[in-house]
Scaffold this motif. Structure first.
Motif, PDB file in Angstrom:
ATOM      1  N   CYS A 156     -16.964  27.516 -11.598  1.00  0.00           N
ATOM      2  CA  CYS A 156     -17.523  26.453 -10.754  1.00  0.00           C
ATOM      3  C   CYS A 156     -16.470  25.389 -10.435  1.00  0.00           C
ATOM      4  O   CYS A 156     -16.490  24.771  -9.374  1.00  0.00           O
ATOM      5  CB  CYS A 156     -18.722  25.800 -11.434  1.00  0.00           C
ATOM      6  N   CYS A 193     -14.515  25.099  -7.031  1.00  0.00           N
ATOM      7  CA  CYS A 193     -15.053  24.447  -5.842  1.00  0.00           C
ATOM      8  C   CYS A 193     -15.536  23.024  -6.126  1.00  0.00           C
ATOM      9  O   CYS A 193     -15.795  22.269  -5.194  1.00  0.00           O
ATOM     10  CB  CYS A 193     -16.231  25.230  -5.290  1.00  0.00           C
ATOM     11  N   HIS A 194     -15.745  22.705  -7.403  1.00  0.00           N
ATOM     12  CA  HIS A 194     -16.311  21.396  -7.737  1.00  0.00           C
ATOM     13  C   HIS A 194     -15.370  20.628  -8.654  1.00  0.00           C
ATOM     14  O   HIS A 194     -14.885  21.181  -9.634  1.00  0.00           O
ATOM     15  CB  HIS A 194     -17.652  21.553  -8.451  1.00  0.00           C
ATOM     16  N   ASN A 232     -14.611  22.111  -2.512  1.00  0.00           N
ATOM     17  CA  ASN A 232     -15.352  22.808  -1.462  1.00  0.00           C
ATOM     18  C   ASN A 232     -16.780  22.295  -1.454  1.00  0.00           C
ATOM     19  O   ASN A 232     -17.440  22.254  -0.443  1.00  0.00           O
ATOM     20  CB  ASN A 232     -15.365  24.311  -1.713  1.00  0.00           C
ATOM     21  N   GLY A 233     -17.240  21.944  -2.637  1.00  0.00           N
ATOM     22  CA  GLY A 233     -18.548  21.329  -2.794  1.00  0.00           C
ATOM     23  C   GLY A 233     -18.351  19.921  -3.306  1.00  0.00           C
ATOM     24  O   GLY A 233     -17.231  19.491  -3.524  1.00  0.00           O
ATOM     25  N   TYR A 277     -31.079  15.495  -9.360  1.00  0.00           N
ATOM     26  CA  TYR A 277     -32.085  16.416  -8.825  1.00  0.00           C
ATOM     27  C   TYR A 277     -32.965  16.911  -9.962  1.00  0.00           C
ATOM     28  O   TYR A 277     -32.642  16.741 -11.122  1.00  0.00           O
ATOM     29  CB  TYR A 277     -31.405  17.606  -8.128  1.00  0.00           C
ATOM     30  N   HIS A 287     -31.447  26.318  -6.393  1.00  0.00           N
ATOM     31  CA  HIS A 287     -30.130  26.231  -5.771  1.00  0.00           C
ATOM     32  C   HIS A 287     -29.163  27.254  -6.354  1.00  0.00           C
ATOM     33  O   HIS A 287     -28.425  27.907  -5.622  1.00  0.00           O
ATOM     34  CB  HIS A 287     -29.595  24.803  -5.960  1.00  0.00           C
ATOM     35  N   VAL A 342     -30.413  24.400   0.721  1.00  0.00           N
ATOM     36  CA  VAL A 342     -29.426  23.786   1.618  1.00  0.00           C
ATOM     37  C   VAL A 342     -28.992  24.864   2.612  1.00  0.00           C
ATOM     38  O   VAL A 342     -28.090  25.645   2.327  1.00  0.00           O
ATOM     39  CB  VAL A 342     -28.205  23.241   0.839  1.00  0.00           C
ATOM     40  N   SER A 391     -25.361  25.885   3.244  1.00  0.00           N
ATOM     41  CA  SER A 391     -24.471  25.930   2.078  1.00  0.00           C
ATOM     42  C   SER A 391     -23.572  27.154   2.092  1.00  0.00           C
ATOM     43  O   SER A 391     -23.983  28.242   2.492  1.00  0.00           O
ATOM     44  CB  SER A 391     -25.297  25.932   0.801  1.00  0.00           C
ATOM     45  N   ILE A 392     -22.323  26.970   1.627  1.00  0.00           N
ATOM     46  CA  ILE A 392     -21.415  28.108   1.475  1.00  0.00           C
ATOM     47  C   ILE A 392     -21.234  28.451   0.004  1.00  0.00           C
ATOM     48  O   ILE A 392     -20.360  29.219  -0.377  1.00  0.00           O
ATOM     49  CB  ILE A 392     -20.037  27.823   2.091  1.00  0.00           C
ATOM     50  N   MET A 393     -22.044  27.849  -0.851  1.00  0.00           N
ATOM     51  CA  MET A 393     -21.909  28.140  -2.282  1.00  0.00           C
ATOM     52  C   MET A 393     -22.459  29.527  -2.582  1.00  0.00           C
ATOM     53  O   MET A 393     -23.471  29.921  -2.027  1.00  0.00           O
ATOM     54  CB  MET A 393     -22.659  27.068  -3.066  1.00  0.00           C
ATOM     55  N   TYR A 400     -26.025  32.727  -7.673  1.00  0.00           N
ATOM     56  CA  TYR A 400     -25.815  33.182  -9.053  1.00  0.00           C
ATOM     57  C   TYR A 400     -27.130  33.718  -9.612  1.00  0.00           C
ATOM     58  O   TYR A 400     -27.626  33.222 -10.616  1.00  0.00           O
ATOM     59  CB  TYR A 400     -25.287  32.038  -9.914  1.00  0.00           C
TER      60      TYR A 400
END
Lengths: 293, 251
Positions: free
Chosen positions: B75, B78-79, B115-116, B126, B134, B142, B145-147, B150
């Motif tokens: 993760c 991207c984060h 990326n995120g 949330y 999600h 979303v 979203s491009i995530m 999983y």
């Protein structure tokens, strides 16, 4: 490297060679371009200036503080103060105004909508959607179908304290029982009541269920919260079942599942995360999306 | 210089490095050691590099298991988990990150790519359900979203057999896990996902401010998704910034 001692000049190009030679092939020692070399020297000089101006070298008990005392953490505080100076007057007016006054004052309304829109995009859009259109399990905020009330005060209350958000004592709470999972109703009873609920919105009876039985079951089990007529009760967040607006879907399987597992969605209490003025702006923003009461 | 046949004497000396591999290696070691001395060593002895703040505690076993999945799934590619002290970041994500907030991460998850969004303060932002929806399929909530999805996380039972060992190892590098915490690792892990009860009370006593959830009502055991959500919901919630003095740690 027998011939490495004396640099020689390559006859064809006139450039010196490094003196390395393999099988008669020598390596040209082409100088670096001047502009490159000077840029390189300049960066070295620049770095020295940088050490002097900014916090840089560590010492035994601390580090050099830089000539002007610049620090990232104090700089950001100053930047935020500058921002506050720009927004401050508008925010002060918003903070002072009563909720129902804001929408009547075009200037305040524009400010609240801009500020609320930005806060919405950052905090609310992941669940309610970028256009507040909602998603399965996350209510649409553009319509006039409200679970917990659509007046300005209701919306503000919901945003501040959230829904079923246990960390906030004043949160909106009420849980639909898990009629199936906890064995309150039997599978055939759930099938009947599910079709009856569908019939409230004029949807066809898909499973040949006994609608009369369903109606009876509804009166004894569901009407307490959803009302005898199925129109819902906002005090307990029980949705209107007659308006053809479905949070989890109108197909038989979705409705049966809701009756089976009960419960309800959670919304965070934003009072702990956003300041009261931002919440006010959000309230007006959501109220003005189209469905505000 | 290099081009002239009359090379300066300094340039000649440089040729010593070029022509003796052992001397070159020693030269490289000296250069890198200097960088390390200046950039890394002070972090160990300068007290000001990690500010003193209240509230930061080590991960509970369930959160630690979630942290492991976060690392395993990449993760961090991207984060980020690092809110820089810049106006726009503070405006969007909240208070800038403190070194103390990631002092028990080994390795830390600051990341270098977004990326995120940054996740340093996503905890409590949330609902658990949102995180489940999600992670199962980001596009469900979303649309643009491009995530990646999983979906296997909720189907994979959480393997917690080594969580105590991991805590023991972490305690060697300075995470203040006590023997009591290590001994009750598996019990604590289950307690955090099993709602109220005596075990949950003991857990919260060991790890203040832990949110206990009833996750096993509709299934048998805990899944990897449960652990990951517990980890995400804990991010950035440890320090109470209402009590934090910005001026105390200006640097």
């Amino acid at each position: 490297m027998a011939n490495a001692t004396e640099p020689r000049v390559d006859a064809r190009t006139g450039t010196a060679t490094t003196g390395h030679e393999w099988d008669g092939i020598a390596e040209l020692n082409t100088p670096l371009p001047r502009w490159w070399l000077w840029t390189f020297y300049l960066t070295i000089v620049w770095s020295i200036g940088y050490w002097i101006v900014y916090p840089a070298w560590p010492g035994v008990t601390g580090f050099t503080q830089g000539a002007f005392g610049w620090h990232a953490r104090s700089a950001v505080v100053d930047d935020l103060k500058e921002l506050q100076a720009i927004r401050g007057p508008g925010e002060a007016k918003l903070a002072a105004a009563k909720l129902d006054e804001i929408e009547k004052n075009p200037e305040l309304l524009a400010f609240a909508r801009a500020s609320g829109g930005a806060a919405f995009a950052n905090n609310c859009a992941p669940c309610h959607g970028a256009g507040a259109q909602g998603a399965v399990g996350y209510p649409n905020l553009n319509d006039d179908d409200w679970l917990w009330g659509g007046s300005l005060d209701d919306i503000q209350q919901t945003i501040t304290h959230g829904a079923r958000w246990d960390a906030d004592k004043a949160t909106r709470s009420s849980l639909m029982p898990a009629f199936g999972r906890d064995g309150i109703l039997k599978a055939d009873e759930i099938a009947n009541v599910a079709q009856y609920v569908r019939s409230l919105s004029g949807l066809p009876n898909e499973t040949n269920a006994n609608l009369a039985k369903g109606k009876e079951l509804f009166a004894t089990n569901c009407a307490v919260c959803h009302g005898d007529d199925g129109k819902g009760k906002q005090e307990v967040g029980a949705p209107n079942l007659t308006d053809k607006i479905w949070l989890y879907g109108s197909d038989t399987a979705s409705i049966v599942n809701r009756i089976n597992v009960g419960g309800g969605g959670q919304m965070p209490a934003w009072g702990g995360r956003l300041d009261p003025t931002t919440i006010k702006a959000l309230t007006v923003y959501v109220h003005s999306l189209g469905g505000g009461k | 210089m290099a081009s002239s046949t009359q090379s300066s004497s300094l340039w000649h000396k440089h040729a010593i490095f070029e022509k003796n591999s052992i001397i070159l290696v020693i030269g490289i070691i000296v250069a890198i050691a200097w960088g390390g001395l200046v950039e890394i060593v002070p972090l160990f002895y300068l007290k000001s590099t990690i500010e003193k703040v209240d509230g930061v505690r080590p991960y509970t076993p369930l959160e630690l298991a979630g942290y492991n999945i976060y690392v395993r799934e990449g993760c961090y590619l991207c984060h980020s988990q690092m809110i820089r002290p810049l106006r726009d970041e503070v405006e969007r994500y909240g208070h800038y990150s403190l070194a103390a907030e990631s002092m028990y991460d080994h390795p830390f998850q600051w990341g270098s790519k977004r990326n995120g969004p940054d996740l340093a303060r996503v905890g409590g932002k949330y609902s658990d359900d949102w995180h489940r929806d999600h992670l199962r399929n980001p596009r469900a909530v979303v649309p643009a979203s491009i995530m990646p999805s999983y979906p296997w996380l909720e189907k994979t039972p959480l393997d917690s057999t080594h969580i105590g060992d991991q805590m023991k190892t972490l305690s060697v590098v300075g995470v203040p896990y006590t023997q009591e915490m290590i001994d009750s690792a598996e019990a604590d892990l289950k307690a955090q996902g099993a709602g109220d009860g005596k075990a949950a009370t003991a857990l919260v006593k060991r790890y203040p401010k832990t949110v206990v959830r009833d996750l096993t009502a509709e299934k048998d055991g805990l899944t990897e998704l449960d652990a990951l959500v517990a980890y995400l919901q804990h991010l950035g919630t440890q320090v109470d910034f209402k009590l934090y003095d910005d001026k105390a740690n200006i640097r």
